[in-house]
Design a protein around this motif. Sequence first.
Motif, PDB file in Angstrom:
ATOM      1  N   ASP A  90      73.400  51.664 -20.617  1.00  0.00           N
ATOM      2  CA  ASP A  90      74.505  50.718 -20.531  1.00  0.00           C
ATOM      3  C   ASP A  90      74.365  49.856 -19.279  1.00  0.00           C
ATOM      4  OD1 ASP A  90      76.902  49.394 -20.665  1.00  0.00           O
ATOM      5  OD2 ASP A  90      78.144  51.189 -20.867  1.00  0.00           O
ATOM      6  N   ASN A  91      74.580  48.569 -19.462  1.00  0.00           N
ATOM      7  CA  ASN A  91      74.601  47.629 -18.341  1.00  0.00           C
ATOM      8  C   ASN A  91      75.947  46.911 -18.403  1.00  0.00           C
ATOM      9  OD1 ASN A  91      73.936  45.835 -16.292  1.00  0.00           O
ATOM     10  ND2 ASN A  91      72.829  44.462 -17.668  1.00  0.00           N
ATOM     11  N   ALA A  92      77.012  47.695 -18.266  1.00  0.00           N
ATOM     12  CA  ALA A  92      78.356  47.196 -18.540  1.00  0.00           C
ATOM     13  C   ALA A  92      78.777  46.078 -17.588  1.00  0.00           C
ATOM     14  CB  ALA A  92      79.361  48.350 -18.470  1.00  0.00           C
ATOM     15  N   HIS A  93      78.418  46.216 -16.318  1.00  0.00           N
ATOM     16  CA  HIS A  93      78.772  45.177 -15.349  1.00  0.00           C
ATOM     17  C   HIS A  93      77.831  45.277 -14.161  1.00  0.00           C
ATOM     18  CE1 HIS A  93      80.801  48.548 -13.355  1.00  0.00           C
ATOM     19  NE2 HIS A  93      81.444  48.759 -14.485  1.00  0.00           N
ATOM     20  N   ARG A  94      77.959  44.378 -13.214  1.00  0.00           N
ATOM     21  CA  ARG A  94      76.993  44.252 -12.133  1.00  0.00           C
ATOM     22  C   ARG A  94      76.844  45.531 -11.320  1.00  0.00           C
ATOM     23  NH1 ARG A  94      77.581  38.913  -8.636  1.00  0.00           N
ATOM     24  NH2 ARG A  94      77.232  38.103 -10.754  1.00  0.00           N
ATOM     25  N   SER A  95      77.914  46.271 -11.151  1.00  0.00           N
ATOM     26  CA  SER A  95      77.865  47.477 -10.319  1.00  0.00           C
ATOM     27  C   SER A  95      77.519  48.735 -11.119  1.00  0.00           C
ATOM     28  CB  SER A  95      79.212  47.673  -9.611  1.00  0.00           C
ATOM     29  OG  SER A  95      80.241  47.874 -10.565  1.00  0.00           O
ATOM     30  N   TYR A  96      77.322  48.612 -12.430  1.00  0.00           N
ATOM     31  CA  TYR A  96      76.971  49.778 -13.250  1.00  0.00           C
ATOM     32  C   TYR A  96      75.817  49.395 -14.166  1.00  0.00           C
ATOM     33  CZ  TYR A  96      77.336  53.870 -16.236  1.00  0.00           C
ATOM     34  OH  TYR A  96      77.050  55.035 -16.921  1.00  0.00           O
ATOM     35  N   ASN A  97      74.641  49.911 -13.857  1.00  0.00           N
ATOM     36  CA  ASN A  97      73.445  49.512 -14.574  1.00  0.00           C
ATOM     37  C   ASN A  97      72.546  50.736 -14.739  1.00  0.00           C
ATOM     38  OD1 ASN A  97      70.920  48.422 -15.339  1.00  0.00           O
ATOM     39  ND2 ASN A  97      71.416  46.465 -14.384  1.00  0.00           N
ATOM     40  N   GLU A  98      72.697  51.429 -15.855  1.00  0.00           N
ATOM     41  CA  GLU A  98      71.944  52.662 -16.084  1.00  0.00           C
ATOM     42  C   GLU A  98      70.431  52.449 -16.104  1.00  0.00           C
ATOM     43  OE1 GLU A  98      75.406  55.047 -18.637  1.00  0.00           O
ATOM     44  OE2 GLU A  98      73.576  54.357 -19.641  1.00  0.00           O
ATOM     45  N   PRO A  99      69.912  51.431 -16.845  1.00  0.00           N
ATOM     46  CA  PRO A  99      68.452  51.271 -16.876  1.00  0.00           C
ATOM     47  C   PRO A  99      67.847  51.003 -15.495  1.00  0.00           C
ATOM     48  CG  PRO A  99      69.471  50.058 -18.677  1.00  0.00           C
ATOM     49  CD  PRO A  99      70.577  50.517 -17.783  1.00  0.00           C
ATOM     50  N   TRP A 100      68.486  50.128 -14.716  1.00  0.00           N
ATOM     51  CA  TRP A 100      67.923  49.805 -13.407  1.00  0.00           C
ATOM     52  C   TRP A 100      68.004  51.002 -12.457  1.00  0.00           C
ATOM     53  CZ3 TRP A 100      64.444  46.974 -11.491  1.00  0.00           C
ATOM     54  CH2 TRP A 100      64.353  46.762 -10.122  1.00  0.00           C
ATOM     55  N   THR A 101      69.074  51.781 -12.564  1.00  0.00           N
ATOM     56  CA  THR A 101      69.189  52.997 -11.758  1.00  0.00           C
ATOM     57  C   THR A 101      68.056  53.960 -12.091  1.00  0.00           C
ATOM     58  OG1 THR A 101      71.596  52.793 -11.634  1.00  0.00           O
ATOM     59  CG2 THR A 101      70.678  54.961 -11.192  1.00  0.00           C
ATOM     60  N   MET A 102      67.779  54.124 -13.384  1.00  0.00           N
ATOM     61  CA  MET A 102      66.674  54.995 -13.794  1.00  0.00           C
ATOM     62  C   MET A 102      65.342  54.457 -13.292  1.00  0.00           C
ATOM     63  SD  MET A 102      67.564  56.398 -17.631  1.00  0.00           S
ATOM     64  CE  MET A 102      68.043  54.846 -18.418  1.00  0.00           C
ATOM     65  N   LYS A 103      65.163  53.142 -13.374  1.00  0.00           N
ATOM     66  CA  LYS A 103      63.899  52.546 -12.940  1.00  0.00           C
ATOM     67  C   LYS A 103      63.660  52.809 -11.454  1.00  0.00           C
ATOM     68  CE  LYS A 103      61.197  48.310 -12.700  1.00  0.00           C
ATOM     69  NZ  LYS A 103      61.067  46.895 -13.094  1.00  0.00           N
ATOM     70  N   ARG A 104      64.678  52.675 -10.646  1.00  0.00           N
ATOM     71  CA  ARG A 104      64.515  52.924  -9.213  1.00  0.00           C
ATOM     72  C   ARG A 104      63.989  54.337  -8.960  1.00  0.00           C
ATOM     73  NH1 ARG A 104      69.638  50.245  -8.242  1.00  0.00           N
ATOM     74  NH2 ARG A 104      70.557  52.306  -7.964  1.00  0.00           N
ATOM     75  N   ASP A 105      64.520  55.310  -9.702  1.00  0.00           N
ATOM     76  CA  ASP A 105      64.074  56.685  -9.502  1.00  0.00           C
ATOM     77  C   ASP A 105      62.658  56.895 -10.035  1.00  0.00           C
ATOM     78  OD1 ASP A 105      66.316  57.593  -8.161  1.00  0.00           O
ATOM     79  OD2 ASP A 105      67.393  58.089  -9.997  1.00  0.00           O
ATOM     80  N   MET A 106      62.285  56.168 -11.083  1.00  0.00           N
ATOM     81  CA  MET A 106      60.909  56.253 -11.587  1.00  0.00           C
ATOM     82  C   MET A 106      59.927  55.667 -10.573  1.00  0.00           C
ATOM     83  SD  MET A 106      61.263  57.854 -14.344  1.00  0.00           S
ATOM     84  CE  MET A 106      62.484  58.193 -15.622  1.00  0.00           C
ATOM     85  N   LEU A 107      60.283  54.545  -9.988  1.00  0.00           N
ATOM     86  CA  LEU A 107      59.419  53.915  -8.982  1.00  0.00           C
ATOM     87  C   LEU A 107      59.258  54.818  -7.763  1.00  0.00           C
ATOM     88  CD1 LEU A 107      60.745  50.235  -9.152  1.00  0.00           C
ATOM     89  CD2 LEU A 107      58.560  51.086 -10.044  1.00  0.00           C
ATOM     90  N   LYS A 108      60.339  55.482  -7.361  1.00  0.00           N
ATOM     91  CA  LYS A 108      60.269  56.407  -6.227  1.00  0.00           C
ATOM     92  C   LYS A 108      59.310  57.564  -6.514  1.00  0.00           C
ATOM     93  CE  LYS A 108      64.961  55.585  -4.490  1.00  0.00           C
ATOM     94  NZ  LYS A 108      66.331  56.155  -4.371  1.00  0.00           N
ATOM     95  N   ALA A 109      59.191  57.917  -7.813  1.00  0.00           N
ATOM     96  CA  ALA A 109      58.300  59.012  -8.201  1.00  0.00           C
ATOM     97  C   ALA A 109      56.852  58.552  -8.348  1.00  0.00           C
ATOM     98  CB  ALA A 109      58.780  59.632  -9.513  1.00  0.00           C
ATOM     99  N   GLY A 110      56.593  57.266  -8.086  1.00  0.00           N
ATOM    100  CA  GLY A 110      55.225  56.756  -8.123  1.00  0.00           C
ATOM    101  C   GLY A 110      54.782  56.220  -9.460  1.00  0.00           C
ATOM    102  N   ILE A 111      55.704  56.048 -10.402  1.00  0.00           N
ATOM    103  CA  ILE A 111      55.338  55.474 -11.706  1.00  0.00           C
ATOM    104  C   ILE A 111      55.231  53.962 -11.548  1.00  0.00           C
ATOM    105  CG2 ILE A 111      56.037  55.187 -14.117  1.00  0.00           C
ATOM    106  CD1 ILE A 111      57.478  57.902 -13.858  1.00  0.00           C
ATOM    107  N   PRO A 112      54.109  53.357 -11.958  1.00  0.00           N
ATOM    108  CA  PRO A 112      53.915  51.912 -11.753  1.00  0.00           C
ATOM    109  C   PRO A 112      54.942  51.072 -12.501  1.00  0.00           C
ATOM    110  CG  PRO A 112      51.838  52.993 -12.289  1.00  0.00           C
ATOM    111  CD  PRO A 112      52.927  53.996 -12.546  1.00  0.00           C
TER     112      PRO A 112
END
Length: 219
Positions: A90-112
Amino acid sequence: MFLRKATIIFVSAAILFVASIATMDLWVTFQAKDRIYDSVDAIPPRHIGLVLGTSKYIGKTLNPFYTYRIDAAQALYQKDKVDVLLLSGDNAHRSYNEPWTMKRDMLKAGIPDDRIFLDYAGFRTLDSIIRAKKVFDANEFTLVTQAFHCERALFIADYYDIDAICLAVPSPGGMAGLKIRARETLARVKAVLDIYLLDEQPKFLGPKESIPTETLSDR
């Protein structure tokens, strides 16, 4: 006499209602048979891993549903069980963005970055599944979510001729688990009605964003 007949009709209707719900619940469970895995090592490799989103926090507390899904998705990639990750939420509004939150954690884990794809319109399980096929051209993939959710997601995937399997991550136990399972039963009834009676479609489709099938970058 009238009261007795009314009571019989009411009880019969109640029994039929409960039986219908139980039947739909079991149907969804049966459809997912032999396609749910609880081990990263045991699950067959697939090109795409579809991670179903949820909020990272419940209030100020880290949501275990989120943590288990993210950890499992990272393990799938790191153990070469998937090549790319499609993060749907869900990307319901600017302050709530599930995909981008997940992406940040994937990038931190070293996934390109080029191994990560985002679906910002995965408002419901049905949206995530259908959009994976119609928008991202994913006709087969590995789902990542809790076991009870796996069954419903696979049920929807079956209807749309998607070859899907699921990595089941842990769920809460105790009273919390019972409450979640009760809600899931109702969600399954809705899923059956949505696809077989109401022909529900995603809130948004939009242009194609096909996920390449070739290798994107070296490990």
